[in-house]
Design a protein around this motif. Structure first.
Motif, PDB file in Angstrom:
ATOM      1  N   CYS A 288       2.785  -2.814   1.758  1.00  0.00           N
ATOM      2  CA  CYS A 288       4.223  -2.779   1.505  1.00  0.00           C
ATOM      3  C   CYS A 288       4.822  -4.137   1.912  1.00  0.00           C
ATOM      4  CB  CYS A 288       4.880  -1.664   2.306  1.00  0.00           C
ATOM      5  SG  CYS A 288       6.646  -1.458   1.942  1.00  0.00           S
ATOM      6  N   ALA A 289       5.954  -4.465   1.320  1.00  0.00           N
ATOM      7  CA  ALA A 289       6.627  -5.725   1.651  1.00  0.00           C
ATOM      8  C   ALA A 289       7.383  -5.641   2.975  1.00  0.00           C
ATOM      9  CB  ALA A 289       7.599  -6.091   0.529  1.00  0.00           C
ATOM     10  N   ASP A 290       7.461  -4.457   3.547  1.00  0.00           N
ATOM     11  CA  ASP A 290       8.210  -4.224   4.791  1.00  0.00           C
ATOM     12  C   ASP A 290       7.867  -5.278   5.847  1.00  0.00           C
ATOM     13  OD1 ASP A 290       8.845  -3.069   7.453  1.00  0.00           O
ATOM     14  OD2 ASP A 290       9.433  -1.326   6.264  1.00  0.00           O
ATOM     15  N   SER A 291       8.904  -5.889   6.412  1.00  0.00           N
ATOM     16  CA  SER A 291       8.701  -7.012   7.338  1.00  0.00           C
ATOM     17  C   SER A 291       8.016  -6.597   8.637  1.00  0.00           C
ATOM     18  CB  SER A 291      10.047  -7.655   7.666  1.00  0.00           C
ATOM     19  OG  SER A 291      10.872  -6.735   8.359  1.00  0.00           O
ATOM     20  N   ARG A 292       7.935  -5.301   8.901  1.00  0.00           N
ATOM     21  CA  ARG A 292       7.327  -4.843  10.158  1.00  0.00           C
ATOM     22  C   ARG A 292       5.812  -4.717  10.073  1.00  0.00           C
ATOM     23  NH1 ARG A 292      10.969   0.460  10.419  1.00  0.00           N
ATOM     24  NH2 ARG A 292      10.368   0.374   8.217  1.00  0.00           N
ATOM     25  N   ILE A 293       5.265  -4.911   8.883  1.00  0.00           N
ATOM     26  CA  ILE A 293       3.828  -4.662   8.715  1.00  0.00           C
ATOM     27  C   ILE A 293       2.990  -5.926   8.956  1.00  0.00           C
ATOM     28  CG2 ILE A 293       2.073  -3.640   7.227  1.00  0.00           C
ATOM     29  CD1 ILE A 293       4.533  -1.846   8.066  1.00  0.00           C
ATOM     30  N   ALA A 294       3.161  -6.979   8.196  1.00  0.00           N
ATOM     31  CA  ALA A 294       2.464  -8.259   8.408  1.00  0.00           C
ATOM     32  C   ALA A 294       0.943  -8.100   8.579  1.00  0.00           C
ATOM     33  CB  ALA A 294       3.065  -8.986   9.609  1.00  0.00           C
ATOM     34  N   PRO A 295       0.214  -7.890   7.490  1.00  0.00           N
ATOM     35  CA  PRO A 295      -1.232  -7.627   7.585  1.00  0.00           C
ATOM     36  C   PRO A 295      -2.027  -8.668   8.382  1.00  0.00           C
ATOM     37  CG  PRO A 295      -0.459  -7.161   5.371  1.00  0.00           C
ATOM     38  CD  PRO A 295       0.691  -7.788   6.102  1.00  0.00           C
ATOM     39  N   GLU A 296      -1.681  -9.941   8.250  1.00  0.00           N
ATOM     40  CA  GLU A 296      -2.453 -10.956   8.989  1.00  0.00           C
ATOM     41  C   GLU A 296      -2.360 -10.719  10.495  1.00  0.00           C
ATOM     42  OE1 GLU A 296      -0.523 -11.621   6.415  1.00  0.00           O
ATOM     43  OE2 GLU A 296      -1.561 -12.988   5.053  1.00  0.00           O
ATOM     44  N   TYR A 297      -1.182 -10.306  10.966  1.00  0.00           N
ATOM     45  CA  TYR A 297      -1.044  -9.979  12.393  1.00  0.00           C
ATOM     46  C   TYR A 297      -1.746  -8.660  12.697  1.00  0.00           C
ATOM     47  CZ  TYR A 297       2.722 -13.467  12.818  1.00  0.00           C
ATOM     48  OH  TYR A 297       3.456 -14.615  12.836  1.00  0.00           O
ATOM     49  N   ALA A 298      -1.489  -7.666  11.854  1.00  0.00           N
ATOM     50  CA  ALA A 298      -1.996  -6.314  12.133  1.00  0.00           C
ATOM     51  C   ALA A 298      -3.520  -6.270  12.241  1.00  0.00           C
ATOM     52  CB  ALA A 298      -1.529  -5.338  11.050  1.00  0.00           C
ATOM     53  N   PHE A 299      -4.192  -7.200  11.544  1.00  0.00           N
ATOM     54  CA  PHE A 299      -5.651  -7.235  11.609  1.00  0.00           C
ATOM     55  C   PHE A 299      -6.138  -8.472  12.367  1.00  0.00           C
ATOM     56  CE2 PHE A 299      -4.790  -4.680   7.733  1.00  0.00           C
ATOM     57  CZ  PHE A 299      -5.382  -3.499   8.151  1.00  0.00           C
ATOM     58  N   ASP A 300      -5.245  -9.112  13.088  1.00  0.00           N
ATOM     59  CA  ASP A 300      -5.597 -10.283  13.903  1.00  0.00           C
ATOM     60  C   ASP A 300      -6.539 -11.218  13.145  1.00  0.00           C
ATOM     61  OD1 ASP A 300      -5.721 -12.018  16.023  1.00  0.00           O
ATOM     62  OD2 ASP A 300      -7.357 -10.954  17.016  1.00  0.00           O
ATOM     63  N   SER A 301      -6.056 -11.687  12.023  1.00  0.00           N
ATOM     64  CA  SER A 301      -6.912 -12.499  11.157  1.00  0.00           C
ATOM     65  C   SER A 301      -6.348 -13.908  10.998  1.00  0.00           C
ATOM     66  CB  SER A 301      -7.020 -11.830   9.787  1.00  0.00           C
ATOM     67  OG  SER A 301      -5.734 -11.641   9.249  1.00  0.00           O
ATOM     68  N   GLY A 302      -7.213 -14.803  10.577  1.00  0.00           N
ATOM     69  CA  GLY A 302      -6.805 -16.194  10.392  1.00  0.00           C
ATOM     70  C   GLY A 302      -6.498 -16.497   8.939  1.00  0.00           C
ATOM     71  N   ARG A 303      -6.219 -17.737   8.674  1.00  0.00           N
ATOM     72  CA  ARG A 303      -6.038 -18.168   7.292  1.00  0.00           C
ATOM     73  C   ARG A 303      -7.349 -18.026   6.547  1.00  0.00           C
ATOM     74  NH1 ARG A 303      -1.199 -21.139   6.925  1.00  0.00           N
ATOM     75  NH2 ARG A 303      -0.694 -21.945   8.972  1.00  0.00           N
ATOM     76  N   GLY A 304      -7.243 -17.674   5.271  1.00  0.00           N
ATOM     77  CA  GLY A 304      -8.460 -17.589   4.472  1.00  0.00           C
ATOM     78  C   GLY A 304      -9.246 -16.315   4.702  1.00  0.00           C
ATOM     79  N   ASP A 305      -8.733 -15.402   5.540  1.00  0.00           N
ATOM     80  CA  ASP A 305      -9.454 -14.152   5.817  1.00  0.00           C
ATOM     81  C   ASP A 305      -8.996 -13.003   4.927  1.00  0.00           C
ATOM     82  OD1 ASP A 305     -11.031 -15.250   7.780  1.00  0.00           O
ATOM     83  OD2 ASP A 305      -9.702 -14.662   9.425  1.00  0.00           O
ATOM     84  N   LEU A 306      -7.689 -12.940   4.674  1.00  0.00           N
ATOM     85  CA  LEU A 306      -7.140 -11.805   3.921  1.00  0.00           C
ATOM     86  C   LEU A 306      -6.460 -12.276   2.640  1.00  0.00           C
ATOM     87  CD1 LEU A 306      -5.476  -9.718   6.791  1.00  0.00           C
ATOM     88  CD2 LEU A 306      -7.838  -9.631   5.969  1.00  0.00           C
ATOM     89  N   PHE A 307      -6.740 -11.563   1.566  1.00  0.00           N
ATOM     90  CA  PHE A 307      -6.073 -11.804   0.280  1.00  0.00           C
ATOM     91  C   PHE A 307      -5.026 -10.704   0.162  1.00  0.00           C
ATOM     92  CE2 PHE A 307      -5.471 -11.559  -4.256  1.00  0.00           C
ATOM     93  CZ  PHE A 307      -5.655 -12.848  -4.717  1.00  0.00           C
ATOM     94  N   VAL A 308      -3.771 -11.050   0.389  1.00  0.00           N
ATOM     95  CA  VAL A 308      -2.740 -10.023   0.557  1.00  0.00           C
ATOM     96  C   VAL A 308      -1.794  -9.968  -0.639  1.00  0.00           C
ATOM     97  CG1 VAL A 308      -0.882  -9.183   2.029  1.00  0.00           C
ATOM     98  CG2 VAL A 308      -2.827 -10.366   3.054  1.00  0.00           C
ATOM     99  N   CYS A 309      -1.659  -8.777  -1.202  1.00  0.00           N
ATOM    100  CA  CYS A 309      -0.660  -8.517  -2.251  1.00  0.00           C
ATOM    101  C   CYS A 309       0.377  -7.583  -1.648  1.00  0.00           C
ATOM    102  CB  CYS A 309      -1.296  -7.831  -3.459  1.00  0.00           C
ATOM    103  SG  CYS A 309      -2.582  -8.788  -4.248  1.00  0.00           S
ATOM    104  N   ARG A 310       1.632  -7.949  -1.743  1.00  0.00           N
ATOM    105  CA  ARG A 310       2.661  -7.102  -1.139  1.00  0.00           C
ATOM    106  C   ARG A 310       3.739  -6.745  -2.148  1.00  0.00           C
ATOM    107  NH1 ARG A 310       3.797  -9.001   4.999  1.00  0.00           N
ATOM    108  NH2 ARG A 310       4.781  -6.943   4.960  1.00  0.00           N
ATOM    109  N   VAL A 311       4.074  -5.475  -2.162  1.00  0.00           N
ATOM    110  CA  VAL A 311       5.176  -4.990  -2.983  1.00  0.00           C
ATOM    111  C   VAL A 311       5.733  -3.751  -2.269  1.00  0.00           C
ATOM    112  CG1 VAL A 311       3.655  -3.533  -4.405  1.00  0.00           C
ATOM    113  CG2 VAL A 311       5.872  -4.241  -5.305  1.00  0.00           C
ATOM    114  N   ALA A 312       7.046  -3.609  -2.266  1.00  0.00           N
ATOM    115  CA  ALA A 312       7.657  -2.465  -1.603  1.00  0.00           C
ATOM    116  C   ALA A 312       7.069  -1.173  -2.167  1.00  0.00           C
ATOM    117  CB  ALA A 312       9.165  -2.490  -1.783  1.00  0.00           C
TER     118      ALA A 312
END
Ligand SMILES: [Zn+2]
Length: 257
Positions: free
Chosen positions: A110-134
């Motif tokens: 979700c695009a929700d600002s409280r989620i932030a997948p890179e933080y939620a999975f403690d990942s670095g650049r180049g680790d997650l390919f993230v698509c976000r849509v509400a």
């Protein structure tokens, strides 16, 4: 591609040999890419040098099977929940990723600002390919983006990540209940989330929770059956697709599908 791609798409396509692509997603999917103008143009550059470059991953630790990728992702979430996230050296990561990317997981969030997948999975650049849509649903654009991740970047794992108290889902419930049409382009979100809301309307328990969960489950199924690229990758065991819910209070990600 979107701004999250830290690499030049043409260079990625050039570096991806026809042979590897065929092995990855099967003939039907390969046919799509081979027919594209970008690929046709870059085929000319498919030299031995490019083939050698193709075998080099900017992050070798990301070249892992689907189950290992899932385990790594969940360990990252456990660190995030426990408040022991790693320090990421963004300078070194930037330099390592100039020539390409090989993320180990794709996230449909979700695009929700409280989620932030890179933080939620403690990942670095180049680790997650993230698509976000509400509402974290798979439409043509997000499916196409994830097809790119699977076929070109060889990402082994996708997670459809819903979350508690999703405003997109609650707005869809309200819109359907009140039989009102939301302003602007919002009806497009409603149309995509409505099937999950309608399917859970008569279920016991919390309606919003049920719809959020169903929306994740439905979109996992949609991605798994998306022909010809994603379905083939799943069938060949090169790609795993799971669903999860992010808890707002403690940040824990629970797998549900
Ligand atoms: Zn949401």
């Amino acid at each position: 591609m979107c701004s999250r791609c830290r690499t030049n798409e043409a260079s990625v396509l050039a570096a991806t040999s026809r042979r590897r692509f065929l092995q990855s997603v099967g003939g039907a999917a390969a046919g799509l890419a081979l027919g594209s103008p970008a690929f046709a143009k870059d085929k000319k550059k498919d030299t031995k040098k490019d083939a050698d470059k193709d075998r080099e991953s900017p992050k070798p630790q990301n070249d892992i099977p689907p189950d290992v990728a899932l385990s790594r992702l969940m360990k990252g979430n456990a660190r995030y929940v426990a408040g022991v996230a790693r320090r990421h050296d963004f300078k070194a990561e930037r330099e390592a990723l100039v020539g390409g990317q090989n993320p180990y997981a794709g996230i449909l969030s979700c695009a929700d600002s409280r989620i932030a997948p890179e933080y939620a999975f403690d990942s670095g650049r180049g680790d997650l390919f993230v698509c976000r849509v509400a509402g974290n649903f798979a439409n043509d654009d997000t499916v196409a983006s994830l097809e790119y991740a699977a076929a070109i970047l060889h990402v082994p794992l996708f997670v459809v990540l819903g979350h508690e108290s999703c405003g997109a889902v609650s707005s869809t419930i309200k819109s359907l209940k009140d039989n009102t049409t939301l302003p602007g382009h919002l009806p497009s979100l409603v149309a995509n989330i409505a099937p999950a809301v309608k399917a859970t309307m008569d279920q016991p328990g919390d309606q919003l929770r049920n719809a959020i969960k169903r929306n994740v489950v439905d979109n996992v199924a949609k991605l798994k059956s998306a022909t010809p690229i994603l379905s083939a990758a799943v069938e060949q065991g090169k790609l795993k697709i799971v669903g999860a819910i992010y808890r707002l209070d403690d940040g824990k990600v629970e797998l549900i599908a």
